[in-house]
Design a protein around this motif. Structure first.
Motif, mmCIF file in Angstrom:
data_model
loop_
_atom_site.group_PDB
_atom_site.id
_atom_site.type_symbol
_atom_site.label_atom_id
_atom_site.label_comp_id
_atom_site.label_asym_id
_atom_site.label_seq_id
_atom_site.Cartn_x
_atom_site.Cartn_y
_atom_site.Cartn_z
ATOM 1 N N ASN A 32 0.774 -1.063 -0.036
ATOM 2 C CA ASN A 32 0.170 0.110 -0.045
ATOM 3 C C ASN A 32 1.022 1.147 0.120
ATOM 4 O O ASN A 32 2.073 0.986 0.747
ATOM 5 C CB ASN A 32 -0.899 0.043 1.456
ATOM 6 N N THR A 51 -4.387 1.501 -1.911
ATOM 7 C CA THR A 51 -4.036 0.212 -1.549
ATOM 8 C C THR A 51 -3.301 -0.578 -2.676
ATOM 9 O O THR A 51 -3.049 -0.194 -3.521
ATOM 10 C CB THR A 51 -5.506 -0.455 -1.443
ATOM 11 N N SER A 98 3.633 0.727 2.917
ATOM 12 C CA SER A 98 3.592 -0.036 3.959
ATOM 13 C C SER A 98 2.857 -1.503 3.334
ATOM 14 O O SER A 98 1.700 -1.302 2.716
ATOM 15 C CB SER A 98 2.627 0.507 4.993
ATOM 16 N N GLN A 100 1.584 -3.852 5.573
ATOM 17 C CA GLN A 100 0.568 -4.310 6.675
ATOM 18 C C GLN A 100 -0.575 -3.354 6.672
ATOM 19 O O GLN A 100 -1.690 -3.791 7.093
ATOM 20 C CB GLN A 100 1.388 -4.565 8.117
ATOM 21 N N ARG A 101 -0.363 -2.108 6.564
ATOM 22 C CA ARG A 101 -1.198 -1.151 7.024
ATOM 23 C C ARG A 101 -1.468 -0.355 5.310
ATOM 24 O O ARG A 101 -0.674 -0.370 4.724
ATOM 25 C CB ARG A 101 -0.927 -0.213 8.056
ATOM 26 N N GLU A 108 2.347 4.164 10.545
ATOM 27 C CA GLU A 108 2.068 2.870 9.826
ATOM 28 C C GLU A 108 2.968 2.918 8.700
ATOM 29 O O GLU A 108 2.847 1.903 7.635
ATOM 30 C CB GLU A 108 0.478 3.225 9.341
#
Length: 122
Positions: A32, A51, A98, A100-101, A108
């Motif tokens: 992302n 995303t 990122s 994961q986030r 983040e």
């Protein structure tokens, strides 16, 4: 992943700029991505995020309707199209990644790119 931002410059209010952030590595499409900015004397703030698939985008209220974030996974690049620029958009813009986030807060972000300066004259 390494991130390289470009496309900043000086523009008059009402003008447009397009920022690019090129990423190294074969895993770009799994990240992302986001854009943050920091004006002189101010804290860094979230601008926009997208995303990994490009299916969802997120914007700060201050740029909604004026900025558009997009990505090209085949070219390992994320873009920020900035229209109707205002003096208060003047800042150093950083791209961020990122896995994961969805990066909307500093904590983040897993990877930061170096900044590119955007200066808007009124």
């Amino acid at each position: 992943v390494q991130l390289q931002a470009s496309g900043g410059g000086s523009v008059q209010a009402g003008g447009s700029l397009r920022l690019s952030c090129a990423a190294s590595g074969r895993t770009f499409s799994s990240y992302n991505m986001g854009w943050f900015r920091q004006a002189p004397g101010k804290l860094r703030e979230f601008v926009a995020a997208i995303t990994w698939s490009g299916g969802s985008t997120y914007y700060a209220d201050s740029v909604k309707g004026r900025f558009t974030i997009s990505r090209n996974n085949a070219e390992n690049t994320v873009y920020l199209q900035m229209n109707s620029l205002k003096f208060e958009d003047t800042a150093v813009y950083h791209c961020a990644a990122s896995r994961q986030r969805i990066p909307q807060k500093d904590y983040e972000v897993e990877y930061w790119g170096q900044g590119t300066q955007v200066t808007v004259s009124s």
